[in-house]
Motif scaffolding. Structure first.
Motif, mmCIF file in Angstrom:
data_model
loop_
_atom_site.group_PDB
_atom_site.id
_atom_site.type_symbol
_atom_site.label_atom_id
_atom_site.label_comp_id
_atom_site.label_asym_id
_atom_site.label_seq_id
_atom_site.Cartn_x
_atom_site.Cartn_y
_atom_site.Cartn_z
ATOM 1 N N MET A 23 0.876 -1.182 0.000
ATOM 2 C CA MET A 23 0.000 0.000 0.000
ATOM 3 C C MET A 23 0.916 1.236 0.000
ATOM 4 N N LEU A 24 0.614 2.191 -0.904
ATOM 5 C CA LEU A 24 1.541 3.302 -1.149
ATOM 6 C C LEU A 24 2.090 3.949 0.135
ATOM 7 N N ALA A 25 1.194 4.322 1.047
ATOM 8 C CA ALA A 25 1.613 5.103 2.216
ATOM 9 C C ALA A 25 2.572 4.329 3.123
ATOM 10 N N ARG B 233 9.908 0.712 -5.097
ATOM 11 C CA ARG B 233 8.533 0.257 -5.304
ATOM 12 C C ARG B 233 7.546 1.396 -4.993
ATOM 13 N N HIS B 234 7.841 2.139 -3.937
ATOM 14 C CA HIS B 234 7.014 3.290 -3.592
ATOM 15 C C HIS B 234 6.992 4.299 -4.745
ATOM 16 N N GLU B 235 8.182 4.568 -5.289
ATOM 17 C CA GLU B 235 8.263 5.562 -6.378
ATOM 18 C C GLU B 235 7.420 5.146 -7.587
ATOM 19 N N ILE C 15 -10.270 5.581 2.180
ATOM 20 C CA ILE C 15 -10.150 6.148 3.530
ATOM 21 C C ILE C 15 -9.490 7.526 3.455
ATOM 22 N N GLY C 16 -8.343 7.587 2.748
ATOM 23 C CA GLY C 16 -7.600 8.846 2.649
ATOM 24 C C GLY C 16 -8.415 9.902 1.921
ATOM 25 N N GLY C 17 -9.173 9.462 0.905
ATOM 26 C CA GLY C 17 -9.891 10.412 0.072
ATOM 27 C C GLY C 17 -11.142 10.961 0.717
ATOM 28 N N SER D 267 -0.423 20.171 6.596
ATOM 29 C CA SER D 267 -1.484 19.164 6.741
ATOM 30 C C SER D 267 -1.354 18.006 5.759
ATOM 31 N N PHE D 268 -0.726 18.230 4.597
ATOM 32 C CA PHE D 268 -0.575 17.149 3.619
ATOM 33 C C PHE D 268 0.758 16.420 3.775
ATOM 34 N N GLY D 269 1.496 16.689 4.842
ATOM 35 C CA GLY D 269 2.793 16.069 5.015
ATOM 36 C C GLY D 269 3.835 16.770 4.161
ATOM 37 N N TYR D 270 4.931 16.076 3.882
ATOM 38 C CA TYR D 270 6.053 16.703 3.189
ATOM 39 C C TYR D 270 6.967 15.614 2.651
ATOM 40 N N TYR E 229 4.424 12.927 0.517
ATOM 41 C CA TYR E 229 3.465 14.047 0.445
ATOM 42 C C TYR E 229 2.161 13.552 -0.201
ATOM 43 N N CYS E 230 1.042 13.981 0.361
ATOM 44 C CA CYS E 230 -0.272 13.470 -0.036
ATOM 45 C C CYS E 230 -0.499 13.518 -1.554
ATOM 46 N N VAL E 231 -0.814 12.379 -2.147
ATOM 47 C CA VAL E 231 -1.091 12.365 -3.596
ATOM 48 C C VAL E 231 -2.469 12.952 -3.922
ATOM 49 N N GLY E 232 -3.317 13.096 -2.880
ATOM 50 C CA GLY E 232 -4.659 13.629 -3.114
ATOM 51 C C GLY E 232 -4.776 15.109 -2.771
ATOM 52 N N ALA E 233 -3.619 15.773 -2.541
ATOM 53 C CA ALA E 233 -3.658 17.167 -2.076
ATOM 54 C C ALA E 233 -4.402 18.075 -3.075
HETATM 55 C C1 HEM Z 1 -0.679 10.720 2.070
HETATM 56 C C2 HEM Z 1 -3.141 14.159 4.466
HETATM 57 C C3 HEM Z 1 -6.678 13.961 1.125
HETATM 58 C C4 HEM Z 1 -4.671 9.891 -0.575
HETATM 59 C C5 HEM Z 1 -1.017 11.708 2.955
HETATM 60 C C6 HEM Z 1 -0.143 12.215 3.972
HETATM 61 C C7 HEM Z 1 -0.842 13.167 4.659
HETATM 62 C C8 HEM Z 1 -2.151 13.284 4.056
HETATM 63 C C9 HEM Z 1 -0.350 13.984 5.839
HETATM 64 C C10 HEM Z 1 1.296 11.746 4.268
HETATM 65 C C11 HEM Z 1 1.297 10.507 5.142
HETATM 66 C C12 HEM Z 1 2.680 10.119 5.597
HETATM 67 O O1 HEM Z 1 3.618 10.903 5.438
HETATM 68 O O2 HEM Z 1 2.822 9.017 6.149
HETATM 69 C C13 HEM Z 1 -4.311 14.403 3.757
HETATM 70 C C14 HEM Z 1 -5.255 15.451 4.067
HETATM 71 C C15 HEM Z 1 -6.250 15.398 3.120
HETATM 72 C C16 HEM Z 1 -5.928 14.314 2.227
HETATM 73 C C17 HEM Z 1 -5.127 16.424 5.230
HETATM 74 C C18 HEM Z 1 -7.483 16.248 2.955
HETATM 75 C C19 HEM Z 1 -7.656 17.437 3.471
HETATM 76 C C20 HEM Z 1 -6.418 12.873 0.337
HETATM 77 C C21 HEM Z 1 -7.206 12.463 -0.802
HETATM 78 C C22 HEM Z 1 -6.661 11.305 -1.258
HETATM 79 C C23 HEM Z 1 -5.494 10.998 -0.426
HETATM 80 C C24 HEM Z 1 -8.419 13.243 -1.345
HETATM 81 C C25 HEM Z 1 -7.069 10.447 -2.421
HETATM 82 C C26 HEM Z 1 -7.545 10.880 -3.526
HETATM 83 C C27 HEM Z 1 -3.410 9.782 0.012
HETATM 84 C C28 HEM Z 1 -2.468 8.717 -0.316
HETATM 85 C C29 HEM Z 1 -1.300 8.970 0.421
HETATM 86 C C30 HEM Z 1 -1.576 10.174 1.196
HETATM 87 C C31 HEM Z 1 -2.698 7.545 -1.267
HETATM 88 C C32 HEM Z 1 0.016 8.193 0.430
HETATM 89 C C33 HEM Z 1 1.077 8.950 -0.377
HETATM 90 C C34 HEM Z 1 2.448 8.291 -0.319
HETATM 91 O O3 HEM Z 1 2.736 7.568 0.632
HETATM 92 O O4 HEM Z 1 3.246 8.513 -1.254
HETATM 93 N N1 HEM Z 1 -2.237 12.386 3.004
HETATM 94 N N2 HEM Z 1 -4.749 13.726 2.656
HETATM 95 N N3 HEM Z 1 -5.387 11.975 0.520
HETATM 96 N N4 HEM Z 1 -2.847 10.636 0.906
HETATM 97 FE FE1 HEM Z 1 -3.760 12.222 1.709
#
Ligand code: HEM
Length: 428
Positions: free
Chosen positions: A100-102, A108-110, A252-254, A355-358, A362-366
């Motif tokens: 799972m990506l996260a 593999r992650h890349e 869940i993330g979305g 909030s989206f990490g760094y 960094y969040c792919v759904g940002a």
């Molecule tokens: C990763 C926050 C919306 C899918 C992350 C991470 C954060 C985050 C902080 C990094 C996690 C880490 O470093 O371990 C948020 C917030 C959102 C949001 C605050 C909304 C306000 C979304 C949406 C999606 C999504 C809409 C899907 C469409 C993902 C996925 C990852 C991720 C798949 C993993 C990325 C990776 O590991 O390369 N999110 N997210 N997120 N998010 Fe979001």
């Protein structure tokens, strides 16, 4: 035995004693205002040790923006493959590790990340953005006409869930069922839901996607499940389980974090009418406002990593295999980065909200999340002159998610609002 942090100092007035606060316990967040606690940590114990209990390990707590960014950036010394949130880190791992990506690292992650980014980039999302706009405006228009509603249930629950379901190709008839599972899987809207029920909900989501993946292998469509099911990583097609795990993480993330950010935006704007007026009058840009909403909401309070080797942070030695938690909630309020962080300022610029990490995860759904929040702010701006609480807002009980599961609101319609013609406005 672990050393306590080497840097300690006096508590801020009203702060709870850090040595007795347990950040793994959802009750800590439900029952206390932690504002002074976090300030104390940032000022005097930036690398804090949350003590173990009889049943679980201790873990490190990073509260400063700079330290949180540094660990996010550093995938040499820290791994996500043993979990990236407290619940899995404390259990000793994540069942999706390496798939799972996260919770996947390295090449593999890349590769997996590239596949998802292609499906979640601005060009591909143009039609999705148009659908978000239409759905949001229709929901807000209806709620405003009705006068009062539970914003959390009747509006916010129906925007991100619909969007991510459209992307994945989840049939409309299944969405309410999945939404219910999502709400139980990570957090608890209801104090009676225990960890066992949450685990069952997580399993049900996985089973649900299993069936859908099988179907899409037989009859592929344009949706993201079909894309994943026919993608290759390291020269091999993704297995059903790989696809299912990534669908799980997307649904869940979305849904949850975007939903909580929207709810928080309405809660905060109702509490700060002067900020609402700035938005309504066009004094602040919507993009700037979205960043401040995200900073304030900090919907996922923490993420976490495991140290791969001994490493020093701010003079404190972190041992190999230690759990390090990164508190976005606190980093987003760090006085070292944000001028008067306690002030909700829709015009805040620059705004280095995290909030989206760094870095690599960094969040792919940002981009998608920002579209959803901006469309909500635009719809509120166009269809209402304002809104106010119509009952008590109910908080989630969680050590991960921050926000409300119920928010009764009374809307005041803007008579000029319905004159807007959605079809004529370009999607940004
Ligand atoms: C990763 C926050 C919306 C899918 C992350 C991470 C954060 C985050 C902080 C990094 C996690 C880490 O470093 O371990 C948020 C917030 C959102 C949001 C605050 C909304 C306000 C979304 C949406 C999606 C999504 C809409 C899907 C469409 C993902 C996925 C990852 C991720 C798949 C993993 C990325 C990776 O590991 O390369 N999110 N997210 N997120 N998010 Fe979001």
């Amino acid at each position: 035995m672990h050393p306590l942090t080497s840097v300690t100092g006096p508590l801020a007035p009203g702060a709870l004693d850090p040595d007795t606060v347990d950040l793994a316990d959802p009750a800590t967040f439900a029952d206390h205002d932690l504002t002074a606690f976090w300030r104390t940590l940032r000022d005097t114990r930036p690398v804090h040790w949350n003590r173990p209990t009889a049943t679980r390990r201790g873990f490190w707590v990073l509260s400063r923006h700079e330290d949180v960014m540094a660990v996010h950036r550093d995938n040499e010394n820290f791994t996500s493959e043993r979990g990236n949130v407290l619940v899995t880190l404390l259990e000793g791992g994540d069942a999706g590790a390496g798939r799972m990506l996260a919770v996947t690292d390295g090449p593999r992650h890349e590769q997996l990340r590239k596949i998802l980014l292609r499906s979640l980039g601005p060009r591909v999302l143009r039609p999705v953005a148009a659908a978000v706009r239409a759905n949001t405006r229709s929901l807000v228009r209806k709620a405003v006409a009705g006068g009062t509603c539970d914003f959390a249930l009747e509006i916010a629950s129906r925007i991100p869930m619909n969007t991510i379901s459209n992307l994945l190709g989840v049939p409309e008839t299944d969405r309410d069922f999945l939404l219910g599972l999502n709400k139980t899987a990570l957090s608890s809207d209801d104090d009676d839901v225990d960890e066992e029920e949450s685990a069952m909900a997580r399993n049900e989501i996985l089973l649900y996607f299993h069936d859908l993946v099988e179907e899409r292998r037989r009859a592929p469509g344009e949706d993201l499940i079909s894309v994943l099911a026919h993608s290759t990583v390291d020269g091999a097609t993704l297995t059903d389980e790989d696809v299912v795990l990534n669908c799980y993480s997307l649904i869940i993330g979305g849904d949850e974090t975007s939903r909580l950010s929207m709810i928080d935006s309405v809660y905060s704007l109702a509490a700060h009418p002067e900020q609402w007026q700035r938005l309504k009058n066009g004094e602040v840009g919507v993009d700037t406002a979205v960043d401040e909403v995200l900073r304030r909401a900090s919907p996922s309070m923490h993420f976490g990593r495991t140290a791969l080797r001994d490493i020093e942070i701010n003079g404190v030695t972190i041992r190999r295999d230690d759990i390090v938690t990164l508190w976005h909630y606190s980093a987003n309020r760090d006085e070292r980065v944000f001028d008067r962080p306690e002030v909700f300022d829709l015009g805040r610029a620059p705004n280095r909200q995290i909030s989206f990490g760094y870095g690599p995860h960094y969040c792919v759904g940002a981009y998608l999340a920002k579209i959803e929040i901006s469309e909500l702010l635009l719809a509120l701006r166009d269809f209402t002159t304002g809104f106010e609480p119509a009952g008590p807002a109910l908080r989630l009980r969680s050590n991960l998610l921050n926000g409300f599961h119920s928010l009764p609101v009374r809307f005041f319609p803007d008579p000029a609002g319905p004159a807007y013609d959605d079809e004529l406005r370009e999607v940004g």
